[in-house]
Design an enzyme around this catalytic site. Structure first.
Site, PDB file in Angstrom:
ATOM      1  N   SER A 156      41.359 -31.425   2.825  1.00  0.00           N
ATOM      2  CA  SER A 156      42.371 -30.701   1.564  1.00  0.00           C
ATOM      3  C   SER A 156      43.407 -32.694   1.449  1.00  0.00           C
ATOM      4  O   SER A 156      43.126 -33.538   2.140  1.00  0.00           O
ATOM      5  CB  SER A 156      43.927 -29.722   2.842  1.00  0.00           C
ATOM      6  OG  SER A 156      45.159 -30.492   2.794  1.00  0.00           O
ATOM      7  N   TYR A 181      47.887 -31.346  11.568  1.00  0.00           N
ATOM      8  CA  TYR A 181      47.509 -30.928  10.119  1.00  0.00           C
ATOM      9  C   TYR A 181      46.767 -31.913   9.470  1.00  0.00           C
ATOM     10  O   TYR A 181      44.833 -31.776   9.670  1.00  0.00           O
ATOM     11  CB  TYR A 181      47.998 -30.478   9.379  1.00  0.00           C
ATOM     12  CG  TYR A 181      46.757 -29.160   8.363  1.00  0.00           C
ATOM     13  CD1 TYR A 181      46.140 -28.141   8.732  1.00  0.00           C
ATOM     14  CD2 TYR A 181      47.517 -30.131   7.698  1.00  0.00           C
ATOM     15  CE1 TYR A 181      46.296 -27.961   7.482  1.00  0.00           C
ATOM     16  CE2 TYR A 181      47.172 -29.539   6.141  1.00  0.00           C
ATOM     17  CZ  TYR A 181      45.975 -28.085   6.003  1.00  0.00           C
ATOM     18  OH  TYR A 181      45.562 -27.951   4.816  1.00  0.00           O
TER      19      TYR A 181
END
Length: 326
Positions: A156, A181
């Site tokens: 991502s 993350y």
């Protein structure tokens, strides 16, 4: 892989292409596809598109009954918890016992913005589930990977938020859920970079901005502040549907155009350009997420943590201290 490959190749697809678009004319009859997290969000869209194209799809799921309910028997659901090395081992052993070969792996499952959480044996949850779990799974399924198989790691633009914290990957100090993350998404990209050098065609993909259950830990007010949704609850401009979000992973898994581009990071159904801005909505790829030296270093670190490396010829130590042939 070198950074010179990180440039668009003119795939003919784009940000608005759907999973069905990229599979148009592609027959996957007789192919076996494994999709983690393949029962929710873009993973479900990928599963449904692959099934329509004729593939036999296996969906490992931490909540198998929820997965069966969501997929309505269109795919094979098998229990697997990416946070548990024993669960991964049991899943892999049972799959290998079937004698089936795997043509495509889409490592899609993941978590985002968790509060500080550790899993056994003390690993930070994002790094453990998003990266180390998939690292262990692919390594243990190595004997089943058919020659020419592809592995797609769903990364991502979150990788913009953090390089690998080499001295503190499990955030023993200064925990931040977004940096955790981000580190895991950088790890997803580097995993594909190095796996491709070991003889398995691998790609990392950014699916684009898409709202799915992945955001379940993020308060609505924060999603509004981030510009993800409007005050009246609508998706902000530029966000993709699940079918559009699944398209890049499916394109990377099936496109003949990518035969000569292994290890690259993809976005909007094409090879991504190097990032020239800090705007994550624009995307592209940061150099630290495709650096081959960093990828090799992360592979070695992941091997040390998990005791697994089925793609190398040396011997590695298992987590309980035994020595095993890789």
């Amino acid at each position: 892989m070198t950074m010179t490959q990180q440039h668009r190749i003119g795939s003919g697809f784009g940000a608005h292409s759907t999973a069905a678009d990229v599979l148009d004319g592609i027959d996957l009859t007789g192919r076996t596809v494994l999709i983690t997290g393949g029962y929710s969000g873009l993973g479900k869209a990928a599963t449904e598109a692959m099934v329509r194209a004729g593939a036999e799809v296996v969906v490992p799921a931490r909540r198998p009954q929820a997965a069966r309910n969501a997929l309505r028997d269109t795919a094979e659901v098998v229990e697997l918890d990416l946070a548990d090395l024993d669960s991964i081992r049991i899943f892999a052993e049972r799959f290998l016992d079937t004698g089936r070969a795997i043509d495509i792996v889409i490592a899609n499952a993941g978590v985002m913005a968790y509060p500080r959480e550790r899993i056994v044996p003390g690993w930070e949850a994002h790094f453990a589930i998003n990266h180390l779990g998939h690292f262990a799974l692919v390594n243990q399924l190595q004997p089943a990977l058919r020659p020419g198989a592809r592995v797609v790691s769903v990364a991502s633009s979150g990788h913009f938020l953090s390089d690998i914290r080499w001295d503190d990957p499990h955030f023993d100090h200064d925990y931040d859920p977004w940096q955790a993350y981000g580190q895991s998404k950088t790890a997803n990209a580097l995993f594909a970079t190095h796996l491709d050098t070991l003889g398995v065609r691998a790609f990392a993909v950014h699916p684009g901005s898409i709202l799915t259950p992945l955001q379940r830990n993020i308060p609505r007010a924060q999603q509004i502040a981030q510009g993800w949704i409007t005050e009246d609850g609508r998706h902000a401009d530029g966000f993709k549907t699940p079918a559009q979000g699944a398209a890049t992973a499916i394109w990377a898994a099936t496109a003949p155009q990518l035969d000569a581009y292994g290890g690259v990071y993809c976005q909007d159904c094409d090879v991504a350009e190097p990032a020239t801005t800090e705007d994550m909505l624009v995307g592209g790829v940061k150099p630290w997420a495709v650096d081959p030296d960093a990828a090799a270093r992360l592979w070695a670190m992941s091997r040390e943590f998990t005791g697994l490396d089925s793609f190398s010829t040396d011997r590695v130590s298992s987590p309980d201290g035994d020595s095993d042939a890789a």
